[in-house]
Design a protein around this motif. Structure first.
Motif, PDB file in Angstrom:
ATOM      1  N   GLU A  53     -12.666   8.638  35.597  1.00  0.00           N
ATOM      2  CA  GLU A  53     -11.997   9.728  36.314  1.00  0.00           C
ATOM      3  C   GLU A  53     -12.400  11.116  35.795  1.00  0.00           C
ATOM      4  O   GLU A  53     -12.430  12.083  36.545  1.00  0.00           O
ATOM      5  CB  GLU A  53     -10.466   9.568  36.286  1.00  0.00           C
ATOM      6  CG  GLU A  53      -9.870   9.175  34.973  1.00  0.00           C
ATOM      7  CD  GLU A  53      -9.661   7.669  34.828  1.00  0.00           C
ATOM      8  OE1 GLU A  53     -10.516   6.906  35.323  1.00  0.00           O
ATOM      9  OE2 GLU A  53      -8.660   7.268  34.236  1.00  0.00           O
ATOM     10  N   LEU A  84      -9.104  17.534  41.401  1.00  0.00           N
ATOM     11  CA  LEU A  84      -8.113  16.479  41.625  1.00  0.00           C
ATOM     12  C   LEU A  84      -8.695  15.367  42.498  1.00  0.00           C
ATOM     13  O   LEU A  84      -8.445  14.187  42.250  1.00  0.00           O
ATOM     14  CB  LEU A  84      -6.855  17.067  42.266  1.00  0.00           C
ATOM     15  CG  LEU A  84      -5.988  17.892  41.300  1.00  0.00           C
ATOM     16  CD1 LEU A  84      -4.918  18.661  42.056  1.00  0.00           C
ATOM     17  CD2 LEU A  84      -5.319  16.997  40.264  1.00  0.00           C
ATOM     18  N   PHE A  87     -10.901  13.226  40.344  1.00  0.00           N
ATOM     19  CA  PHE A  87     -10.092  12.461  39.389  1.00  0.00           C
ATOM     20  C   PHE A  87      -9.386  11.300  40.087  1.00  0.00           C
ATOM     21  O   PHE A  87      -9.450  10.159  39.654  1.00  0.00           O
ATOM     22  CB  PHE A  87      -9.072  13.396  38.727  1.00  0.00           C
ATOM     23  CG  PHE A  87      -8.346  12.765  37.567  1.00  0.00           C
ATOM     24  CD1 PHE A  87      -8.877  12.825  36.288  1.00  0.00           C
ATOM     25  CD2 PHE A  87      -7.139  12.093  37.750  1.00  0.00           C
ATOM     26  CE1 PHE A  87      -8.221  12.226  35.213  1.00  0.00           C
ATOM     27  CE2 PHE A  87      -6.482  11.508  36.683  1.00  0.00           C
ATOM     28  CZ  PHE A  87      -7.015  11.570  35.415  1.00  0.00           C
ATOM     29  N   TYR A  91      -9.994   7.367  39.470  1.00  0.00           N
ATOM     30  CA  TYR A  91      -8.837   6.644  38.922  1.00  0.00           C
ATOM     31  C   TYR A  91      -8.445   5.463  39.808  1.00  0.00           C
ATOM     32  O   TYR A  91      -8.301   4.344  39.344  1.00  0.00           O
ATOM     33  CB  TYR A  91      -7.663   7.629  38.793  1.00  0.00           C
ATOM     34  CG  TYR A  91      -6.443   7.075  38.096  1.00  0.00           C
ATOM     35  CD1 TYR A  91      -6.362   7.063  36.709  1.00  0.00           C
ATOM     36  CD2 TYR A  91      -5.366   6.571  38.829  1.00  0.00           C
ATOM     37  CE1 TYR A  91      -5.250   6.557  36.060  1.00  0.00           C
ATOM     38  CE2 TYR A  91      -4.244   6.065  38.189  1.00  0.00           C
ATOM     39  CZ  TYR A  91      -4.189   6.063  36.793  1.00  0.00           C
ATOM     40  OH  TYR A  91      -3.086   5.553  36.176  1.00  0.00           O
TER      41      TYR A  91
ATOM     42  N   ASN B   9      -8.370  11.441  28.941  1.00  0.00           N
ATOM     43  CA  ASN B   9      -8.672  11.714  30.349  1.00  0.00           C
ATOM     44  C   ASN B   9      -7.661  12.683  30.948  1.00  0.00           C
ATOM     45  O   ASN B   9      -8.033  13.656  31.609  1.00  0.00           O
ATOM     46  CB  ASN B   9      -8.651  10.414  31.160  1.00  0.00           C
ATOM     47  CG  ASN B   9      -9.874   9.565  30.874  1.00  0.00           C
ATOM     48  OD1 ASN B   9     -10.808  10.024  30.229  1.00  0.00           O
ATOM     49  ND2 ASN B   9      -9.872   8.338  31.342  1.00  0.00           N
ATOM     50  N   LEU B  13      -8.182  16.541  32.225  1.00  0.00           N
ATOM     51  CA  LEU B  13      -7.751  16.941  33.578  1.00  0.00           C
ATOM     52  C   LEU B  13      -6.804  18.132  33.502  1.00  0.00           C
ATOM     53  O   LEU B  13      -6.952  19.113  34.249  1.00  0.00           O
ATOM     54  CB  LEU B  13      -7.072  15.767  34.301  1.00  0.00           C
ATOM     55  CG  LEU B  13      -6.529  16.106  35.683  1.00  0.00           C
ATOM     56  CD1 LEU B  13      -7.659  16.311  36.679  1.00  0.00           C
ATOM     57  CD2 LEU B  13      -5.607  15.020  36.199  1.00  0.00           C
ATOM     58  N   LEU B  17      -7.346  21.817  35.122  1.00  0.00           N
ATOM     59  CA  LEU B  17      -6.377  22.383  36.066  1.00  0.00           C
ATOM     60  C   LEU B  17      -5.872  23.749  35.582  1.00  0.00           C
ATOM     61  O   LEU B  17      -5.754  24.694  36.361  1.00  0.00           O
ATOM     62  CB  LEU B  17      -5.203  21.432  36.278  1.00  0.00           C
ATOM     63  CG  LEU B  17      -5.532  20.112  36.985  1.00  0.00           C
ATOM     64  CD1 LEU B  17      -4.282  19.280  37.185  1.00  0.00           C
ATOM     65  CD2 LEU B  17      -6.210  20.342  38.333  1.00  0.00           C
TER      66      LEU B  17
END
Lengths: 164, 277
Positions: A53, A84, A87, A91, B9, B13, B17
């Protein structure tokens, strides 16, 4: 671990180049083609399937920022939504089987629809409700992305199967 | 998967963001200049885009030239090019005549104008916000500077050049962008206002008081030159509808003359003085 990260970076760079190439080709064919197909989303969703991811997120970030730099919109919105998208795609695709054509199509459709919804919401929030949805034509974007993405992956899988 | 990898992970992320949210937040309120990072990405990728589009066009033109009706196509292109220049000149002449210049002055200006006209091709469009901007395949090395007016092949106003202008590529803000403003005057009733974009392919004519008479549907709008960016006399569009509102200003929708779908070749106009002095 280190080797995997380097490979992922290289893959992400190649995928970004592919996305940009595709975007330029579409622009060359006519600006209207961009209404129904977002080349960057297509590449992010296609390349992130079955990958870590983090790879998807980094690829989404790079592709999104490149798209933003060629846009008059707020710099970072496409970057955020595509991060997003990459990811989520990585995922989810590693937890469910998305190899069958229809399932792959449905999966891509859901992913790209979620990205589009998020993009519209963020734009509405930042720009104060002024979002151009091109008289509804924009809803075809997830459909076209899902179809083309599924088609590309199916062809790639068949070629790989023949080689094996 | 070990739990620490999973945690890493999500941490990466979250970092990405936060980075994007910071990027977005530093740009609000809108209207500020493009950031150095954004310009950098544009400068890195714009030559690539130009190369790809040139290659595609090259391959396409080889194919069509050899397998299509070659001579007819060449003649057609020549005529189109001629028409393109004639349209630009026609608009320019009309503008000059409006200003009651002498014939010699008009000829002199026309010669200078034709020499300094820059033709460019549209090689990219805004993938995120449609009708806001396009990318041209000419840049500062071709003489393009900021705030130069851009017209389509029929001499209708398309927009103006904005940053970033790289060596071989330029971004154009379309008149349909809500952030754009063009000073215009109606052709018959002579009402003066500002044309700005609204969402989609149409524009709005702003700041026309509800108490002001005149202005009707299908009336043509042309630039005034007051904004010192767009030369006077360029055709912008026509009034599509006029609706009364509860506010002090009228709600006037304008249909621009240029067609976004047909944008292929454009003319970048030199910065010339215009408009009533």
């Amino acid at each position: 671990m280190r080797e995997t990260i380097l490979k992922d970076i290289l893959r992400a760079a190649l995928a970004t180049a592919a996305a940009f190439l595709f975007y330029s080709l579409l622009g060359g064919l006519g600006p209207s083609t961009l209404f129904v197909l977002n080349a960057f989303s297509l590449i992010v969703v296609t390349f992130s399937v079955g990958k870590e991811e983090i790879f998807g997120a980094i690829l989404g970030t790079v592709c999104g920022l490149v798209q933003d730099s060629f846009s008059l919109g707020v710099f970072g919105i496409a970057g955020l939504t595509k991060t997003l998208l990459g990811f989520w795609t990585g995922y989810v695709s590693r937890r469910i089987d998305v190899v069958p054509f229809l399932r792959n199509f449905a999966f891509f459709l859901v992913m790209s629809s979620l990205e589009l919804i998020l993009w519209v919401l963020l734009n509405a929030l930042v720009l104060g409700g002024r979002v151009d949805v091109r008289n509804g034509l924009i809803v075809f974007q997830p459909l076209v992305t899902a179809f083309l993405g599924t088609l590309i992956l199916t062809i790639v899988r068949r070629i790989q199967a023949r080689r094996a | 998967m070990p739990p620490w990898v999973k945690r890493t992970n999500f941490l990466v992320l979250t970092g990405l963001l936060v980075f994007h949210l910071l990027l977005i937040s530093i740009q609000v309120p809108l209207g500020s200049e493009k950031k150095l990072f954004e310009r950098g990405v544009f400068f890195v990728f714009s030559p690539l885009q130009s190369g790809v589009v040139s290659a595609v066009r090259g391959i396409r033109s080889v194919w069509t030239n050899y397998f299509d009706l070659r001579r007819v196509r060449q003649d057609n292109q020549k005529l189109k090019q001629e028409l393109f220049f004639l349209n630009q000149e026609k608009r320019f002449l009309e503008d000059r005549l409006l200003l009651f210049r002498s014939e010699a002055e008009v000829r002199e200006s026309l010669a200078a104008f034709r020499k300094s006209l820059i033709t460019a091709r549209v090689v990219g469009a805004d993938a995120g916000s449609y009708f806001r901007s396009v990318i041209l395949d000419k840049g500062s090395s071709d003489g393009i500077k900021l705030d130069m007016a851009v017209c389509d092949r029929f001499g209708n106003l398309v927009g103006r050049t904005i940053a970033p202008v790289s060596l071989k590529e330029t971004m154009v803000q379309l008149i349909t962008d809500p952030e754009s403003s063009v000073s215009v005057i109606s052709a018959t009733d002579r009402i003066v206002g500002i044309v700005s974009g609204r969402q989609g392919a149409y524009c709005v004519l702003k700041y026309i008081l509800a108490s002001v008479g005149g202005g009707k549907e299908e009336e043509e709008l042309i630039t005034t030159g007051f904004d010192k960016i767009y030369p006077a006399g360029i055709r912008v569009g026509q009034i599509l509808s006029i609706k009364p509102t509860s506010s002090v200003f009228k709600d006037i929708v304008v249909k621009p003359y240029f067609s976004f779908a047909a944008l292929e070749v454009v003319a970048v106009l030199p910065r010339i003085s215009g408009g009533p002095d």
